[in-house]
Design a protein around this motif. Structure first.
Motif, PDB file in Angstrom:
ATOM      1  N   GLY A  32      42.950  38.965  28.031  1.00  0.00           N
ATOM      2  CA  GLY A  32      41.820  38.996  27.126  1.00  0.00           C
ATOM      3  C   GLY A  32      40.497  38.642  27.777  1.00  0.00           C
ATOM      4  O   GLY A  32      40.453  37.976  28.821  1.00  0.00           O
ATOM      5  N   PRO A  33      39.389  39.066  27.151  1.00  0.00           N
ATOM      6  CA  PRO A  33      38.062  38.838  27.731  1.00  0.00           C
ATOM      7  C   PRO A  33      37.602  37.382  27.682  1.00  0.00           C
ATOM      8  O   PRO A  33      36.873  36.947  28.574  1.00  0.00           O
ATOM      9  N   VAL A  34      38.008  36.629  26.669  1.00  0.00           N
ATOM     10  CA  VAL A  34      37.543  35.250  26.565  1.00  0.00           C
ATOM     11  C   VAL A  34      38.132  34.413  27.700  1.00  0.00           C
ATOM     12  O   VAL A  34      37.410  33.727  28.437  1.00  0.00           O
ATOM     13  N   ALA A  35      39.457  34.466  27.861  1.00  0.00           N
ATOM     14  CA  ALA A  35      40.093  33.720  28.956  1.00  0.00           C
ATOM     15  C   ALA A  35      39.659  34.274  30.307  1.00  0.00           C
ATOM     16  O   ALA A  35      39.458  33.519  31.263  1.00  0.00           O
ATOM     17  N   GLY A  36      39.513  35.600  30.398  1.00  0.00           N
ATOM     18  CA  GLY A  36      39.089  36.202  31.655  1.00  0.00           C
ATOM     19  C   GLY A  36      37.720  35.706  32.088  1.00  0.00           C
ATOM     20  O   GLY A  36      37.516  35.357  33.259  1.00  0.00           O
ATOM     21  N   ALA A  37      36.770  35.666  31.148  1.00  0.00           N
ATOM     22  CA  ALA A  37      35.431  35.188  31.479  1.00  0.00           C
ATOM     23  C   ALA A  37      35.450  33.709  31.874  1.00  0.00           C
ATOM     24  O   ALA A  37      34.702  33.272  32.756  1.00  0.00           O
ATOM     25  N   ARG A  38      36.327  32.942  31.225  1.00  0.00           N
ATOM     26  CA  ARG A  38      36.416  31.506  31.526  1.00  0.00           C
ATOM     27  C   ARG A  38      36.981  31.254  32.918  1.00  0.00           C
ATOM     28  O   ARG A  38      36.570  30.308  33.601  1.00  0.00           O
ATOM     29  N   LEU A  39      37.915  32.098  33.358  1.00  0.00           N
ATOM     30  CA  LEU A  39      38.601  31.863  34.627  1.00  0.00           C
ATOM     31  C   LEU A  39      37.999  32.629  35.806  1.00  0.00           C
ATOM     32  O   LEU A  39      38.331  32.339  36.958  1.00  0.00           O
ATOM     33  N   ALA A  40      37.139  33.606  35.532  1.00  0.00           N
ATOM     34  CA  ALA A  40      36.652  34.487  36.601  1.00  0.00           C
ATOM     35  C   ALA A  40      35.990  33.723  37.738  1.00  0.00           C
ATOM     36  O   ALA A  40      36.256  33.986  38.920  1.00  0.00           O
ATOM     37  N   GLY A  41      35.121  32.778  37.398  1.00  0.00           N
ATOM     38  CA  GLY A  41      34.425  32.042  38.449  1.00  0.00           C
ATOM     39  C   GLY A  41      35.363  31.197  39.290  1.00  0.00           C
ATOM     40  O   GLY A  41      35.292  31.204  40.517  1.00  0.00           O
ATOM     41  N   ARG A  42      36.277  30.492  38.620  1.00  0.00           N
ATOM     42  CA  ARG A  42      37.184  29.597  39.350  1.00  0.00           C
ATOM     43  C   ARG A  42      38.184  30.357  40.203  1.00  0.00           C
ATOM     44  O   ARG A  42      38.532  29.913  41.306  1.00  0.00           O
ATOM     45  N   LEU A  43      38.654  31.510  39.704  1.00  0.00           N
ATOM     46  CA  LEU A  43      39.680  32.262  40.428  1.00  0.00           C
ATOM     47  C   LEU A  43      39.102  33.405  41.254  1.00  0.00           C
ATOM     48  O   LEU A  43      39.844  34.127  41.910  1.00  0.00           O
ATOM     49  N   GLY A  44      37.799  33.591  41.193  1.00  0.00           N
ATOM     50  CA  GLY A  44      37.140  34.512  42.108  1.00  0.00           C
ATOM     51  C   GLY A  44      37.335  35.986  41.826  1.00  0.00           C
ATOM     52  O   GLY A  44      37.191  36.803  42.737  1.00  0.00           O
ATOM     53  N   PHE A  45      37.653  36.358  40.579  1.00  0.00           N
ATOM     54  CA  PHE A  45      37.772  37.790  40.302  1.00  0.00           C
ATOM     55  C   PHE A  45      36.562  38.283  39.508  1.00  0.00           C
ATOM     56  O   PHE A  45      35.863  37.513  38.839  1.00  0.00           O
ATOM     57  N   ALA A  46      36.319  39.566  39.582  1.00  0.00           N
ATOM     58  CA  ALA A  46      35.219  40.209  38.869  1.00  0.00           C
ATOM     59  C   ALA A  46      35.800  41.180  37.853  1.00  0.00           C
ATOM     60  O   ALA A  46      36.696  41.966  38.182  1.00  0.00           O
ATOM     61  N   LEU A  47      35.300  41.122  36.637  1.00  0.00           N
ATOM     62  CA  LEU A  47      35.785  41.976  35.559  1.00  0.00           C
ATOM     63  C   LEU A  47      34.827  43.150  35.375  1.00  0.00           C
ATOM     64  O   LEU A  47      33.657  42.959  35.036  1.00  0.00           O
ATOM     65  N   LEU A  48      35.343  44.359  35.578  1.00  0.00           N
ATOM     66  CA  LEU A  48      34.525  45.560  35.395  1.00  0.00           C
ATOM     67  C   LEU A  48      34.698  46.093  33.982  1.00  0.00           C
ATOM     68  O   LEU A  48      35.808  46.124  33.453  1.00  0.00           O
ATOM     69  N   GLU A  49      33.596  46.522  33.368  1.00  0.00           N
ATOM     70  CA  GLU A  49      33.663  47.064  32.018  1.00  0.00           C
ATOM     71  C   GLU A  49      32.552  48.086  31.809  1.00  0.00           C
ATOM     72  O   GLU A  49      31.505  48.021  32.453  1.00  0.00           O
ATOM     73  N   PRO A  50      32.785  49.055  30.917  1.00  0.00           N
ATOM     74  CA  PRO A  50      31.723  50.016  30.597  1.00  0.00           C
ATOM     75  C   PRO A  50      30.603  49.319  29.826  1.00  0.00           C
ATOM     76  O   PRO A  50      30.807  48.259  29.229  1.00  0.00           O
ATOM     77  N   THR A  51      29.426  49.904  29.841  1.00  0.00           N
ATOM     78  CA  THR A  51      28.304  49.324  29.108  1.00  0.00           C
ATOM     79  C   THR A  51      28.463  49.574  27.608  1.00  0.00           C
ATOM     80  O   THR A  51      29.147  50.511  27.185  1.00  0.00           O
TER      81      THR A  51
END
Length: 245
Positions: A32-51
Protein backbone atom coordinates in the motif's frame (compact mmCIF):
# COMPACT_ATOMS: atom_id res chain seq x y z
CA UNK A 1 0.83 -11.04 -3.72
CA UNK A 2 1.64 -14.63 -2.76
CA UNK A 3 2.61 -15.58 -6.32
CA UNK A 4 4.94 -12.58 -6.54
CA UNK A 5 6.49 -13.53 -3.20
CA UNK A 6 7.12 -17.08 -4.45
CA UNK A 7 8.69 -15.72 -7.64
CA UNK A 8 10.88 -13.30 -5.68
CA UNK A 9 12.02 -16.05 -3.31
CA UNK A 10 12.86 -18.20 -6.32
CA UNK A 11 15.21 -15.45 -7.46
CA UNK A 12 17.00 -15.57 -4.14
CA UNK A 13 15.33 -12.45 -2.72
CA UNK A 14 14.33 -12.22 0.93
CA UNK A 15 10.59 -11.54 1.25
CA UNK A 16 9.64 -9.73 4.46
CA UNK A 17 6.45 -8.18 5.84
CA UNK A 18 6.49 -4.43 6.39
CA UNK A 19 5.84 -4.74 10.13
CA UNK A 20 8.78 -7.10 10.76
CA UNK A 21 11.47 -5.58 12.99
CA UNK A 22 15.01 -5.09 11.78
CA UNK A 23 14.21 -4.26 8.14
CA UNK A 24 17.11 -2.66 6.31
CA UNK A 25 17.66 -1.36 2.80
CA UNK A 26 18.21 -1.11 -0.01
CA UNK A 27 14.85 -2.79 -0.60
CA UNK A 28 11.98 -3.21 -3.05
CA UNK A 29 8.33 -2.63 -2.23
CA UNK A 30 4.98 -4.24 -3.06
CA UNK A 31 2.08 -3.01 -0.99
CA UNK A 32 0.00 0.00 0.00
CA UNK A 33 0.94 3.65 -0.54
CA UNK A 34 0.70 4.75 3.09
CA UNK A 35 3.16 2.15 4.42
CA UNK A 36 5.27 2.52 1.29
CA UNK A 37 5.65 6.27 1.75
CA UNK A 38 6.47 5.76 5.44
CA UNK A 39 9.21 3.20 4.74
CA UNK A 40 10.67 4.55 1.49
CA UNK A 41 13.22 6.84 3.10
CA UNK A 42 14.43 4.33 5.67
CA UNK A 43 14.64 1.41 3.24
CA UNK A 44 15.96 3.43 0.32
CA UNK A 45 13.39 2.60 -2.35
CA UNK A 46 11.65 4.98 -4.74
CA UNK A 47 7.98 4.58 -5.63
CA UNK A 48 7.09 5.39 -9.24
CA UNK A 49 3.54 6.44 -10.08
CA UNK A 50 1.63 8.15 -12.90
CA UNK A 51 0.64 11.77 -12.42
CA UNK A 52 -2.85 12.65 -11.19
CA UNK A 53 -3.83 14.31 -14.46
CA UNK A 54 -2.46 11.79 -16.95
CA UNK A 55 -5.81 10.26 -17.90
CA UNK A 56 -7.55 13.63 -18.17
CA UNK A 57 -4.80 14.91 -20.46
CA UNK A 58 -5.13 12.05 -22.96
CA UNK A 59 -6.80 12.72 -26.31
CA UNK A 60 -10.36 11.41 -26.39
CA UNK A 61 -9.34 8.86 -29.04
CA UNK A 62 -7.65 7.00 -26.15
CA UNK A 63 -10.13 7.64 -23.35
CA UNK A 64 -13.29 6.92 -25.36
CA UNK A 65 -15.11 9.40 -23.13
CA UNK A 66 -14.80 12.86 -21.64
CA UNK A 67 -12.53 12.88 -18.59
CA UNK A 68 -11.50 15.89 -16.55
CA UNK A 69 -9.34 16.43 -13.50
CA UNK A 70 -10.87 18.28 -10.58
CA UNK A 71 -11.30 18.28 -6.83
CA UNK A 72 -13.79 16.70 -4.49
CA UNK A 73 -15.40 20.15 -4.29
CA UNK A 74 -16.06 19.91 -8.04
CA UNK A 75 -17.48 16.42 -7.54
CA UNK A 76 -19.83 17.66 -4.81
CA UNK A 77 -21.30 20.03 -7.40
CA UNK A 78 -22.23 17.40 -10.03
CA UNK A 79 -25.91 17.15 -10.87
CA UNK A 80 -25.89 14.23 -13.31
CA UNK A 81 -24.51 10.67 -13.22
CA UNK A 82 -20.70 10.87 -13.31
CA UNK A 83 -17.96 8.33 -12.70
CA UNK A 84 -15.83 9.78 -9.92
CA UNK A 85 -12.58 8.27 -8.63
CA UNK A 86 -9.41 9.23 -6.79
CA UNK A 87 -6.53 9.43 -9.30
CA UNK A 88 -4.25 7.17 -7.24
CA UNK A 89 -5.08 6.48 -3.60
CA UNK A 90 -8.34 4.89 -2.49
CA UNK A 91 -9.59 7.80 -0.37
CA UNK A 92 -13.20 6.96 -1.32
CA UNK A 93 -14.89 4.25 -3.43
CA UNK A 94 -14.71 4.86 -7.17
CA UNK A 95 -18.04 4.58 -8.94
CA UNK A 96 -20.93 6.25 -10.68
CA UNK A 97 -22.45 8.96 -8.49
CA UNK A 98 -25.84 10.34 -9.52
CA UNK A 99 -25.17 13.59 -7.67
CA UNK A 100 -22.55 15.12 -5.40
CA UNK A 101 -24.52 14.56 -2.23
CA UNK A 102 -23.67 10.85 -2.35
CA UNK A 103 -19.92 11.51 -2.11
CA UNK A 104 -18.09 11.59 1.26
CA UNK A 105 -18.49 15.01 2.92
CA UNK A 106 -15.57 14.71 5.34
CA UNK A 107 -12.81 14.91 2.72
CA UNK A 108 -10.62 17.96 2.19
CA UNK A 109 -12.33 19.99 -0.57
CA UNK A 110 -8.98 20.15 -2.41
CA UNK A 111 -8.71 16.34 -2.66
CA UNK A 112 -7.95 15.54 -6.34
CA UNK A 113 -10.45 13.48 -8.31
CA UNK A 114 -11.11 12.39 -11.88
CA UNK A 115 -14.60 12.94 -13.27
CA UNK A 116 -15.62 10.87 -16.28
CA UNK A 117 -18.55 10.52 -18.61
CA UNK A 118 -20.30 7.23 -17.87
CA UNK A 119 -19.58 4.44 -20.39
CA UNK A 120 -19.96 0.66 -20.43
CA UNK A 121 -16.80 -1.45 -20.51
CA UNK A 122 -17.63 -4.90 -21.88
CA UNK A 123 -14.25 -6.25 -20.72
CA UNK A 124 -11.27 -4.77 -18.91
CA UNK A 125 -7.61 -5.76 -19.09
CA UNK A 126 -4.59 -4.96 -16.94
CA UNK A 127 -1.32 -4.22 -18.76
CA UNK A 128 2.00 -4.16 -16.91
CA UNK A 129 4.18 -1.89 -19.03
CA UNK A 130 7.97 -1.87 -18.89
CA UNK A 131 9.86 0.62 -21.06
CA UNK A 132 6.73 1.19 -23.11
CA UNK A 133 6.10 -2.47 -23.90
CA UNK A 134 3.57 -4.93 -22.48
CA UNK A 135 5.52 -7.19 -20.11
CA UNK A 136 2.45 -8.99 -18.73
CA UNK A 137 -1.30 -8.77 -19.16
CA UNK A 138 -4.54 -10.23 -17.85
CA UNK A 139 -8.24 -9.72 -18.28
CA UNK A 140 -9.72 -8.81 -14.92
CA UNK A 141 -13.39 -7.93 -15.43
CA UNK A 142 -16.35 -8.52 -17.73
CA UNK A 143 -19.17 -5.96 -17.56
CA UNK A 144 -17.79 -4.80 -14.22
CA UNK A 145 -17.65 -8.25 -12.64
CA UNK A 146 -14.32 -9.73 -11.59
CA UNK A 147 -13.36 -12.40 -14.15
CA UNK A 148 -9.56 -12.84 -14.46
CA UNK A 149 -8.23 -14.69 -17.50
CA UNK A 150 -4.78 -15.06 -19.00
CA UNK A 151 -4.60 -13.59 -22.50
CA UNK A 152 -3.84 -15.78 -25.51
CA UNK A 153 -5.46 -19.00 -24.29
CA UNK A 154 -7.54 -19.52 -27.44
CA UNK A 155 -7.88 -18.13 -30.98
CA UNK A 156 -10.42 -15.44 -30.05
CA UNK A 157 -8.31 -14.40 -27.09
CA UNK A 158 -5.21 -14.15 -29.24
CA UNK A 159 -7.10 -11.82 -31.58
CA UNK A 160 -8.02 -9.65 -28.59
CA UNK A 161 -4.39 -9.68 -27.45
CA UNK A 162 -3.37 -8.42 -30.88
CA UNK A 163 -5.88 -5.57 -30.70
CA UNK A 164 -4.68 -4.65 -27.21
CA UNK A 165 -1.05 -4.63 -28.33
CA UNK A 166 -1.86 -2.39 -31.30
CA UNK A 167 -3.82 -0.01 -29.07
CA UNK A 168 -1.06 0.04 -26.42
CA UNK A 169 1.60 0.76 -29.04
CA UNK A 170 -0.39 3.77 -30.31
CA UNK A 171 -0.98 4.96 -26.76
CA UNK A 172 2.69 4.72 -25.80
CA UNK A 173 3.74 6.53 -28.97
CA UNK A 174 1.57 9.51 -27.97
CA UNK A 175 1.51 9.46 -24.17
CA UNK A 176 4.37 7.16 -23.14
CA UNK A 177 6.78 9.96 -22.17
CA UNK A 178 4.22 11.12 -19.59
CA UNK A 179 4.35 7.75 -17.81
CA UNK A 180 7.07 6.19 -15.65
CA UNK A 181 9.11 3.41 -17.24
CA UNK A 182 7.28 0.81 -15.12
CA UNK A 183 3.55 1.27 -14.70
CA UNK A 184 0.16 -0.40 -14.98
CA UNK A 185 -2.37 0.78 -17.56
CA UNK A 186 -5.87 -0.71 -17.56
CA UNK A 187 -7.70 -0.73 -20.89
CA UNK A 188 -11.13 -1.89 -21.93
CA UNK A 189 -13.58 -2.46 -24.74
CA UNK A 190 -16.20 0.28 -24.72
CA UNK A 191 -19.65 -0.54 -26.03
CA UNK A 192 -21.16 2.35 -28.00
CA UNK A 193 -24.97 2.23 -28.29
CA UNK A 194 -24.82 4.36 -31.42
CA UNK A 195 -22.21 2.35 -33.32
CA UNK A 196 -21.85 -1.39 -33.91
CA UNK A 197 -18.90 -3.26 -32.44
CA UNK A 198 -16.58 -1.81 -29.84
CA UNK A 199 -13.63 0.53 -29.41
CA UNK A 200 -10.64 0.38 -27.11
CA UNK A 201 -10.12 2.94 -24.38
CA UNK A 202 -7.91 3.54 -21.36
CA UNK A 203 -9.63 2.83 -18.05
CA UNK A 204 -6.89 4.29 -15.85
CA UNK A 205 -3.20 4.17 -14.98
CA UNK A 206 -1.96 2.73 -11.68
CA UNK A 207 1.16 2.10 -9.61
CA UNK A 208 2.62 -1.31 -10.47
CA UNK A 209 3.63 -1.83 -6.82
CA UNK A 210 0.01 -1.52 -5.69
CA UNK A 211 -1.75 -3.43 -8.49
CA UNK A 212 -3.17 -6.96 -8.43
CA UNK A 213 -1.59 -9.26 -11.00
CA UNK A 214 -4.82 -11.23 -11.59
CA UNK A 215 -3.96 -14.00 -14.11
CA UNK A 216 -0.83 -12.34 -15.53
CA UNK A 217 2.53 -14.15 -15.51
CA UNK A 218 3.93 -13.42 -12.02
CA UNK A 219 7.54 -13.53 -13.23
CA UNK A 220 6.90 -10.76 -15.75
CA UNK A 221 4.77 -8.81 -13.31
CA UNK A 222 7.60 -8.94 -10.79
CA UNK A 223 10.00 -7.47 -13.37
CA UNK A 224 7.73 -4.43 -13.61
CA UNK A 225 7.25 -4.14 -9.85
CA UNK A 226 10.99 -4.27 -9.16
CA UNK A 227 11.53 -1.32 -11.52
CA UNK A 228 8.54 0.59 -10.16
CA UNK A 229 9.54 0.30 -6.50
CA UNK A 230 13.25 -0.43 -6.28
CA UNK A 231 16.34 1.17 -4.76
CA UNK A 232 16.45 4.91 -5.35
CA UNK A 233 20.11 4.60 -6.35
CA UNK A 234 19.02 2.55 -9.37
CA UNK A 235 16.45 5.06 -10.62
CA UNK A 236 16.69 6.08 -14.25
CA UNK A 237 16.87 9.84 -14.92
CA UNK A 238 13.58 9.85 -16.87
CA UNK A 239 11.77 8.41 -13.83
CA UNK A 240 12.82 11.13 -11.39
CA UNK A 241 9.71 13.16 -12.23
CA UNK A 242 7.45 10.23 -11.28
CA UNK A 243 8.76 9.50 -7.77
CA UNK A 244 6.11 9.60 -5.06
CA UNK A 245 6.91 12.10 -2.31
Amino acid sequence: MELLAVEAAGRGMSVRAAEEPGLAGPAYWYGGPVAGARLAGRLGFALLEPTDGWLAELPEEFTGRQVRAGTIADAWAIDRPTFVKPPRDKSFPAGVYTDGYRLPSALDPATPVLLSEVVTFAAEYRLFLLDGRIAAASRYAVFGRLDPRLLGTDRADRAVAGEITEFADRLVAVAGPALPSAVVVDVGRVLDPYRPGHRWAVVEANMAWFSHAYAADPARVLDVVLRAAGPRAHMRPRDLAFERH
